[in-house]
Design an enzyme around this catalytic site. Structure first.
Site, mmCIF file in Angstrom:
data_model
loop_
_atom_site.group_PDB
_atom_site.id
_atom_site.type_symbol
_atom_site.label_atom_id
_atom_site.label_comp_id
_atom_site.label_asym_id
_atom_site.label_seq_id
_atom_site.Cartn_x
_atom_site.Cartn_y
_atom_site.Cartn_z
ATOM 1 N N ARG A 37 1.135 24.604 -1.798
ATOM 2 C CA ARG A 37 0.169 24.795 -1.089
ATOM 3 C C ARG A 37 -0.298 26.203 -1.565
ATOM 4 O O ARG A 37 0.695 26.758 -1.751
ATOM 5 C CB ARG A 37 0.023 24.742 0.241
ATOM 6 C CG ARG A 37 -0.046 23.421 0.742
ATOM 7 C CD ARG A 37 -0.148 23.116 2.465
ATOM 8 N NE ARG A 37 -0.370 21.653 2.796
ATOM 9 C CZ ARG A 37 -0.173 20.963 3.898
ATOM 10 N NH1 ARG A 37 0.454 21.741 4.767
ATOM 11 N NH2 ARG A 37 -0.304 19.961 3.922
ATOM 12 N N ASP B 129 1.020 19.514 -18.754
ATOM 13 C CA ASP B 129 0.166 18.906 -17.701
ATOM 14 C C ASP B 129 -1.233 19.550 -17.710
ATOM 15 O O ASP B 129 -1.797 20.110 -16.853
ATOM 16 C CB ASP B 129 0.919 19.096 -16.353
ATOM 17 C CG ASP B 129 0.354 18.155 -15.354
ATOM 18 O OD1 ASP B 129 -0.582 17.158 -15.537
ATOM 19 O OD2 ASP B 129 0.517 18.715 -14.266
ATOM 20 N N GLY C 12 0.360 18.695 -5.929
ATOM 21 C CA GLY C 12 1.422 17.721 -5.286
ATOM 22 C C GLY C 12 2.564 18.346 -4.771
ATOM 23 O O GLY C 12 3.494 17.716 -4.097
HETATM 24 P P1 ADP Z 1 1.265 22.028 -7.966
HETATM 25 O O1 ADP Z 1 2.229 22.407 -8.698
HETATM 26 O O2 ADP Z 1 1.680 21.522 -6.445
HETATM 27 O O3 ADP Z 1 0.325 20.995 -8.625
HETATM 28 P P2 ADP Z 1 -0.888 23.934 -8.310
HETATM 29 O O4 ADP Z 1 -0.426 25.087 -9.222
HETATM 30 O O5 ADP Z 1 -1.853 23.125 -9.016
HETATM 31 O O6 ADP Z 1 0.321 23.409 -7.553
HETATM 32 O O7 ADP Z 1 -1.547 24.705 -7.259
HETATM 33 C C1 ADP Z 1 -2.242 23.878 -6.091
HETATM 34 C C2 ADP Z 1 -3.603 24.299 -5.680
HETATM 35 O O8 ADP Z 1 -3.641 25.637 -5.429
HETATM 36 C C3 ADP Z 1 -4.470 24.182 -6.960
HETATM 37 O O9 ADP Z 1 -5.174 22.969 -6.883
HETATM 38 C C4 ADP Z 1 -5.543 25.045 -6.421
HETATM 39 O O10 ADP Z 1 -6.590 24.524 -5.547
HETATM 40 C C5 ADP Z 1 -4.701 26.469 -5.716
HETATM 41 N N1 ADP Z 1 -4.345 27.393 -6.850
HETATM 42 C C6 ADP Z 1 -3.205 27.389 -7.611
HETATM 43 N N2 ADP Z 1 -3.264 28.719 -8.243
HETATM 44 C C7 ADP Z 1 -4.317 29.306 -7.778
HETATM 45 C C8 ADP Z 1 -4.728 30.767 -8.057
HETATM 46 N N3 ADP Z 1 -4.315 31.368 -9.161
HETATM 47 N N4 ADP Z 1 -5.905 30.987 -7.564
HETATM 48 C C9 ADP Z 1 -6.441 30.349 -6.571
HETATM 49 N N5 ADP Z 1 -6.036 29.079 -6.152
HETATM 50 C C10 ADP Z 1 -4.952 28.414 -6.807
#
Ligand code: ADP
Length: 661
Positions: free
Chosen positions: A91, A200, A88
């Protein structure tokens, strides 16, 4: 709030609050959940009343693709790789360092950080995540920024999350879910031990590393709960995973148990295929959550043991949910348990899972717990109880189950109270505050050396020596060893009562105030002390306090004092105790060693080995310079049987500690 200590950005310029007046709180700007056609989870809810629906652009859409090379202020170059995913707020892109190592860069557009609150939230996420290190938590590597983005460099998790796995697989087998649960529990136990509530937890925030181990990520809603502040009041989370008490919002408040609830939701979702309160309308989800209205569909059978655990995890009353340690004691975990998660699990159910033998499953379970940092209490050799000290039997009644200390030990360790700006009071023990086991052994070494030196110098003239002042030390006057269940309880002659719980942490109830101290042991940092008020104990400490009170009552009605009460001179607690068939040895924080011998005589060595105290069976107490007793061969006012032999035994015991552990 000061962030000076964590220095999250090693870079070009500080985060700039941008101009627009639009509110940009991470959670209240994220598109609220829509009518959910399929299982949809990736949208946290607004912080305000859940009834207020607001549809806004996802902040992550403001995030521009980073340049092909991102250079940090300290001169490190990262080469941007492929796009990994989007949340959200952020990226995520692959980033490669100059040695070819690949990371995930969670990229947040500065354009989305438009006010102090959003900035504070991002900094809090960084600060909390940076402070964590656990095999089942996405590792935080670095953090920097350029003109347009803030980058959080993380360990790469190339195999996506449990959410993608479930989408592909539709349902997941019980043995696989068992394995996942242990890794998740390991990470949450660690988080709670650092007083962090994730808030979360959901399938989309639990990633697979290259070896298919689970890693919890996204600390965007995480919060550190200071000891004095038992609850949080912000409504946050993701609709399907939100705990009922969170929906109670400002009036009810919530705590660590919201993460336990989320474990229940995840377990149900993995086994059944969709979360238990799933509905098209978010308000319906909330209504169902508030009434815990869910069922186990007959066409998707799961074992009764799995149902039992889910039902308990999804208890409406947070206090009825199992503690994080209790979760793994459920009989469901005795079922087939794989050695690891295979990559093929991402698309298909692995073969042969139900054929894993009971014995092999037990081994796999133990190994998985160990690699997830879950402590299994050491089995102590049963030792005969010293009746002289107890004057009666050990308690035969079992403490009620509800008093189980569970994992509460870890719930009080702060990440960084000064940084988090909350008034947790730490108490300093005259420099011994951060003593570690290593330092403890060092004290043993110094004491042993001193005792040995005094032996050699016992033929020297006394008046040529500097003799220590000889006031009586703080003593353990009563004790009960209940370590087969809870821990070791003791009362000091200051009347303070402590329980050294089996996990090495202590609660010390101070007799002359309503204060109690939580003394939390951490391998690297030693003991941390947090002072709390008994009249307003943090929720998580209540169970342990009840145990302390149980022991206090028991000791007061069943045991007699070793010596008369002393006024408080210092705050002392028991660091370690050792039982043999000859004696019980207590190592206290002020460097005093107390030995209760089988023949009812007690001897203390204090002042780094230069003073010795004798407590007779009739509770007469006398303290003298050790050199004086070594010269005389015994105590002047009352004879101690085998005095020099006893001193030799003491010296040997301290020596063993100094050199062994
Ligand atoms: P937000 O804080 O916007 O929710 P997230 O931490 O969930 O962000 O990260 C967004 C997206 O990035 C995740 O849904 C995943 O697809 C990708 N992502 C996040 N962390 C990793 C990681 N350590 N390795 C690979 N992909 C990741």
């Amino acid at each position: 709030m000061s962030f000076a200590r964590s220095q999250p950005f090693q870079h070009i310029q500080p985060l700039q609050p941008l101009n627009s007046g639009q509110l940009n709180n991470r959670v209240n700007n994220i598109t609220p959940v829509k009518a959910a056609r399929s299982f949809k989870e990736n949208v946290p809810v607004p912080t305000q009343d859940p009834k207020t629906k607001r549809k806004k652009e996802k902040l992550s859409t403001l995030c521009k693709t980073p340049p092909s090379i991102v250079r940090t202020r300290t001169g490190r170059d990262y080469r941007r790789g492929t796009f990994l995913g989007e949340g959200g707020f952020a990226r995520c892109f692959q980033m490669k360092d100059s040695s070819g190592k690949i990371y995930a860069a969670k990229t947040v557009a500065k354009a989305s950080i438009k006010n102090e609150k959003t900035k504070t939230k991002l900094l809090s996420e960084i600060k909390i995540h940076k402070s964590l290190k656990h095999p089942n938590i996405v590792n935080f590597v670095d953090c920097f920024e350029d003109d347009v983005n803030v980058y959080i460099l993380l360990e790469i998790c190339p195999n996506q999350s449990l959410m993608e796995l479930l989408k592909t697989r539709k349902r997941v087998s019980e043995p696989e879910v068992r394995f996942f649960m242990v890794q998740i529990v390991g990470a949450i136990k660690y988080l709670h031990s650092r007083r962090v509530i994730h808030r979360d937890l959901k399938l989309g925030n639990i990633f697979f590393d290259p070896k298919m181990n689970l890693k919890i990520g996204d600390f965007g809603l995480a919060s550190v709960l200071p000891a004095g502040d038992a609850r949080k009041y912000t409504i946050c989370g993701t609709p399907n995973y939100i705990a009922p008490e969170v929906l109670g919002g400002k009036t009810v408040g919530h705590s660590f148990e919201v993460d336990i609830w989320a474990i229940g939701i995840m377990m149900y979702a993995l086994l059944i295929g969709k979360p238990p309160f799933q509905a098209k309308d978010v308000q319906v989800i909330y209504e169902r959550i508030k009434k815990t209205e869910y069922s186990f569909p007959i066409d998707k059978p799961i074992s009764p043991e799995a149902k039992e655990l889910i039902q308990d995890l999804l208890s409406l009353n947070p206090l009825n949910r199992p503690t994080i340690d209790e979760v793994l004691q459920y009989s469901w975990f005795k079922g087939a348990f794989p050695e690891k998660t295979l990559e093929t699990s991402l698309s298909n159910t692995p073969q042969g899972l139900n054929e894993i033998s009971k014995a092999q499953s037990a081994i796999n379970f133990t190994n998985t717990k160990a690699s997830s940092g879950i402590y299994t209490p050491k089995v102590k050799n049963p030792v005969e109880i010293l009746r002289s000290d107890l004057h009666s039997e050990q308690p035969r009644t079992m403490l009620p189950q509800s008093l189980s200390p569970g994992d509460t030990k870890d719930k009080y360790q702060e990440v960084d109270p000064t940084q988090m700006g909350k008034p947790t009071r730490k108490v300093n023990f005259n420099g011994t505050y951060s003593t570690t086991i290593k330092r403890l052994n060092q004290i043993c070494f110094e004491t042993y050396q001193n005792m040995r030196r005094l032996e050699y110098s016992k033929h020297e003239m006394l008046d040529a020596m500097e003799l220590p002042s000889c006031e009586n030390p703080t003593l353990i006057s009563k004790w009960v060893d209940y370590s087969n269940k809870y821990g070791f309880s003791y009362q000091l002659n200051t009347d303070d009562i402590g329980v050294l719980f089996n996990d090495d942490n202590t609660i010390l109830r101070l007799h002359n105030s309503d204060k109690f101290l939580e003394l939390i042991y951490h391998e690297n940092e030693g003991w941390t002390c947090i002072e709390n008020s008994s009249s307003h104990p943090p929720t998580q400490a209540r169970k342990q306090l009840e145990i302390v009170d149980f022991f206090a009552k028991y000791m007061n009605s069943n045991l007699s004092n070793v010596s008369a009460n002393e006024d408080r001179k210092e705050t002392v607690f028991l660091r370690r105790y050792t039982r043999t068939s000859e004696y019980i040895m207590f190592e206290m924080t002020n460097g005093t060693f107390q030995f209760n011998f089988k023949d009812h005589h007690k001897i203390c060595i204090s002042k780094s080995g230069s003073a010795i105290t004798h407590i007779s069976p009739s509770r007469m107490i006398q303290t003298h310079p050790l050199i004086f007793i070594l010269k005389q061969g015994n105590f002047p006012s009352s004879e101690v049987p085998d005095c020099l032999e006893k001193i030799a035994v003491i010296k040997e015991a301290i020596k063993r500690k100094a050199f062994k552990e």
